[in-house]
Motif scaffolding. Structure first.
Motif, PDB file in Angstrom:
ATOM      1  N   UNK A 461       0.931  -1.188  -0.036  1.00  0.00           N
ATOM      2  CA  UNK A 461      -0.096   0.050   0.036  1.00  0.00           C
ATOM      3  C   UNK A 461       0.962   1.219  -0.118  1.00  0.00           C
ATOM      4  N   UNK A 462       0.506   2.203  -0.781  1.00  0.00           N
ATOM      5  CA  UNK A 462       1.285   3.553  -0.842  1.00  0.00           C
ATOM      6  C   UNK A 462       0.335   4.558  -0.378  1.00  0.00           C
ATOM      7  N   UNK A 463       0.747   5.299   0.418  1.00  0.00           N
ATOM      8  CA  UNK A 463      -0.173   6.344   0.790  1.00  0.00           C
ATOM      9  C   UNK A 463       0.313   7.776   1.173  1.00  0.00           C
ATOM     10  N   UNK A 464      -0.338   8.861   1.042  1.00  0.00           N
ATOM     11  CA  UNK A 464       0.080  10.073   1.295  1.00  0.00           C
ATOM     12  C   UNK A 464      -0.236  10.449   2.856  1.00  0.00           C
ATOM     13  N   UNK A 465      -0.854   9.482   3.508  1.00  0.00           N
ATOM     14  CA  UNK A 465      -1.415   9.957   4.708  1.00  0.00           C
ATOM     15  C   UNK A 465      -0.427   9.672   5.711  1.00  0.00           C
ATOM     16  N   UNK A 466      -0.640   9.709   6.964  1.00  0.00           N
ATOM     17  CA  UNK A 466       0.538   9.830   8.006  1.00  0.00           C
ATOM     18  C   UNK A 466       0.878   8.239   8.294  1.00  0.00           C
ATOM     19  N   UNK A 467       1.976   8.055   9.203  1.00  0.00           N
ATOM     20  CA  UNK A 467       2.543   6.679   9.414  1.00  0.00           C
ATOM     21  C   UNK A 467       1.544   5.927  10.266  1.00  0.00           C
ATOM     22  N   UNK A 468       0.934   6.758  11.177  1.00  0.00           N
ATOM     23  CA  UNK A 468       0.016   5.985  12.040  1.00  0.00           C
ATOM     24  C   UNK A 468      -1.135   5.658  11.581  1.00  0.00           C
ATOM     25  N   UNK A 469      -1.758   6.250  10.320  1.00  0.00           N
ATOM     26  CA  UNK A 469      -3.154   5.603   9.807  1.00  0.00           C
ATOM     27  C   UNK A 469      -2.666   4.570   8.870  1.00  0.00           C
ATOM     28  N   UNK A 470      -1.571   4.688   8.197  1.00  0.00           N
ATOM     29  CA  UNK A 470      -0.856   3.797   7.307  1.00  0.00           C
ATOM     30  C   UNK A 470      -0.820   2.387   7.977  1.00  0.00           C
ATOM     31  N   UNK A 471      -0.067   2.252   9.247  1.00  0.00           N
ATOM     32  CA  UNK A 471       0.186   1.229   9.697  1.00  0.00           C
ATOM     33  C   UNK A 471      -0.659   0.348  10.165  1.00  0.00           C
ATOM     34  N   UNK A 472      -1.954   1.422  10.802  1.00  0.00           N
ATOM     35  CA  UNK A 472      -3.236   0.838  11.387  1.00  0.00           C
ATOM     36  C   UNK A 472      -3.835  -0.061  10.396  1.00  0.00           C
ATOM     37  N   UNK A 473      -4.119   0.662   9.248  1.00  0.00           N
ATOM     38  CA  UNK A 473      -4.706   0.116   7.980  1.00  0.00           C
ATOM     39  C   UNK A 473      -4.228  -1.273   7.606  1.00  0.00           C
ATOM     40  N   UNK A 474      -2.685  -1.041   7.433  1.00  0.00           N
ATOM     41  CA  UNK A 474      -2.077  -2.034   6.863  1.00  0.00           C
ATOM     42  C   UNK A 474      -2.205  -3.334   7.736  1.00  0.00           C
TER      43      UNK A 474
END
Ligand code: ADP
Ligand code: MG
Length: 620
Positions: A461-474
């Motif tokens: 997953x590539x995202x422009x969102x923050x690290x926290x949100x990305x790791x949560x979703x991932x």
């Protein structure tokens, strides 16, 4: 059946009856050979006149080596050698095969034209004095008011201005999930109106509307040929002349060397010609791709060409955008934290006004959370991809965006550590507070990732969102990898890196909604766009469009692709193997004309039947 097919069928039946009658008669009474020839010529011409004509025309036009030529030479030759009944039989079976094949092609064309059902025939245009007239959708200017009655198709993309109804999107997505619409809803063409009367203001011309784009895409899909298709075309180009030369050699060389036996060898050469007809391949391979694209479109997956259908089978890396692709892209405001004397209401209002002009999912959600606002208060909007927006609101510069945007503008702000995406708001350089918004993952995202991983695909997953949100979703979705805080250009770079390290035959897919990621869609081997939610740019840039935005359709598309490729290879191997064996047997004089008919027509029918399996898709 079409008229032409019915006519062919009639000719087949008449000549078959005549043919059997002549054979029976010749068994009962002794008919001299010249009379037999005359009798057999009747069904021969009834069934074969068009093949003979096309063969002559082909020779006149310099396109000598086609299947008509092969059939004409073989059957005329057989007649000359006194093999009358064989000659008629070859022509008869050849026509049966041709009829069958044109029926099969028609059938798969129909599955695509069922999709074409979304094409609106007319639009009900409301004029200034309130009268409604029926017009051609092509003639409707942007901003017109259209009336969509219950049961009618929405002809042009637009916004509902009055009425409430549910729309059926089945024709576009393959699933009949009714969608409730009300004044203010944006609706796309191709949906079927339920039982309410709707008025809509068109936001596009017909030619730019969803329906026209989809139809365009499907109609052009056969232009982008798969490698396998190109291979077959090239193959037939060399193959047919080669077997003709082979037949000629077979007819001349052995009798010269052996000193006699001319008739036997010429007869073998003719058998050789019938066997060699490449129809099975020439027809069944494009038909498989055609069927695959048609079958996929019925599941709401639009594939823009056989080449992409072919590529999907080799997917080894699936890259995703986050917002709008794996998540719904509908953010709910979960916390409003004003600062520096600002009120909650004012903070939200400033944010929503600043976002007036953006089509980013974040903007839409903030505007919706705030309700009606006078958008004229906002001017000079500037969208900074991957950061946020900078807009003049009531004459003040308002920034709404992420932490990076605040850092770049040197604004002192209080970090919001809540879970979710944070929009920081500042006015004239002063921090007004932050709004915490949260997105939800799509219903099928987890299943989609699991299905891909089960097929051995690396998911990123590539995202422009923050690290926290990305790791949560991932973590929630079980992705193999994620990369956060990427600017649009960083996403391209990441994909370039992945492209450089992957194997030569591996395919990288990228799925996104086109907001800030259209360049990546273009760069990936196969770009997959979310069709319903996605921007026009995405639909244009992508190679595959998922009409219902369901990421689980990606693994379904791969499954369809694998099935298609396995059918294609089965047909190539089967047809070539049978032909090679029969050609050898024919050259040795073991296979006669009857075997040849099986090797030609039988193989073709089996291959086409196999290709038609592509039209059957289990939707799951
Ligand atoms: P994604 O990769 O998740 O699709 P984008 O590249 O579209 O995300 O945006 C990355 C980040 O940039 C967002 O998470 C948000 O913080 C910020 N951003 C982008 N556009 C806007 C906007 N219109 N308003 C506020 N923030 C935005
Ligand atoms: Mg995005």
């Amino acid at each position: 059946m079409t008229k032409k097919q019915k006519k062919t069928l009639k000719r087949i039946i008449i000549s078959a009856v005549l043919y059997l009658a002549i054979i029976l008669a010749s068994k009962l009474v002794a008919i001299p050979w010249y009379l037999e020839l005359v009798l057999f010529l009747v069904p021969y011409f009834i069934i074969g006149h068009d093949v003979l004509r096309k063969a002559v025309l082909g020779i006149v036009h310099g396109e000598v080596f086609d299947e008509n030529f092969l059939m004409a030479v073989a059957t005329v030759g057989a007649l000359c050698l006194g093999e009358f009944s064989e000659s008629v039989a070859v022509m008869l079976f050849y026509q049966i095969g041709e009829l069958f094949q044109s029926y099969a092609v028609g059938k798969s064309r129909k599955s695509i034209s069922d999709l074409m059902d979304i094409r609106p025939d007319s639009a009900n245009l409301e004029t200034a004095d309130g009268t409604v007239s029926t017009v051609d959708p092509d003639d409707v200017p942007i901003g017109s008011v259209l009336v969509v009655r219950p049961g009618e198709k929405v002809p042009i993309d637009g916004e509902v201005i009055s009425g409430e109804s549910t729309l059926n999107t089945a024709a576009l997505t393959g699933e009949s999930k009714p969608r409730f619409v009300h004044p203010g809803s944006e609706i796309i063409s191709g949906c079927v109106n339920g039982d309410g009367l709707l008025k809509l203001r068109t936001t596009k011309l017909y030619g730019e509307s969803t329906v026209a784009k989809i139809l365009d895409m499907v109609e052009n899909s056969s232009l982008k040929k798969a490698r396998a298709e190109n291979f077959i075309t090239k193959f037939a180009h060399y193959y047919t002349p080669a077997v003709c030369i082979g037949a000629l050699v077979l007819a001349i060389l052995p009798p010269l060397v052996l000193g006699g036996g001319w008739l036997t060898w010429i007869s073998r050469a003719l058998t050789f010609l019938v066997i060699s007809c490449p129809c099975a391949l020439v027809i069944s391979i494009p038909l498989s791709f055609f069927g695959g694209i048609g079958g996929a479109s019925r599941c709401g997956i639009l594939i823009k060409g056989g080449n992409y259908l072919e590529a999907l089978a080799n997917t080894s890396i699936a890259v995703f955008d986050k917002t709008g692709t794996l998540t719904k892209g509908v953010f709910a405001v979960s916390q409003v934290s004003p600062a520096n004397g600002c009120t909650e209401k004012e903070l939200l209002e400033q944010a929503a006004l600043a976002e007036s002009f953006s089509s980013h999912p974040i903007s839409k959600s903030l505007r919706e959370a705030c309700g009606e606002l006078d958008a004229r208060r906002a001017t000079d909007a500037q969208e900074i991809a991957g950061h946020g927006v900078r807009t003049m609101v009531d004459g003040h510069v308002v920034l709404a965006g992420n932490a990076r945007m605040m850092d770049d503008s040197k604004i002192t702000y209080t970090k919001n550590t809540g879970t979710g995406t944070v929009v920081y708001v500042a006015r004239d350089g002063q921090f007004l507070g932050s709004v915490l918004i949260a997105d939800e993952v799509k219903e099928h995202s987890k299943q989609a990732i699991a299905a891909l991983k089960a097929q051995g695909v690396r998911t990123i997953m590539l995202t422009g969102d923050s690290e926290a949100v990305a790791s949560e979703i991932s973590g929630q979705l079980g992705l193999d990898e994620y990369h956060a805080q990427l600017l649009p250009a960083d996403k391209v770079n990441r994909v370039e890196e992945l492209l450089a390290t992957k194997g030569k035959n591996d395919i990288l897919t990228f799925a996104g909604d086109g907001i800030n990621d259209a360049p990546v869609l273009m760069r990936a081997d196969v770009g997959i766009a979310m069709g319903a939610m996605g921007s026009d740019a995405a639909i244009e840039a992508a190679d595959v469009v998922l009409m219902d935005d369901d990421p689980a359709k990606i693994s379904l598309a791969m499954k369809i692709s694998r099935k298609c490729m396995s059918i294609v290879y089965q047909n190539i191997v089967f047809a070539l193997a049978v032909k090679t064996i029969f050609l050898l047997l024919g050259a040795l004089g073991i296979a006669n004309m009857w075997w040849a008919v099986f090797a030609d027509v039988g193989v073709m029918i089996l291959a086409v039947l196999n290709a038609m399996r592509m039209l059957i898709v289990e939707k799951n």
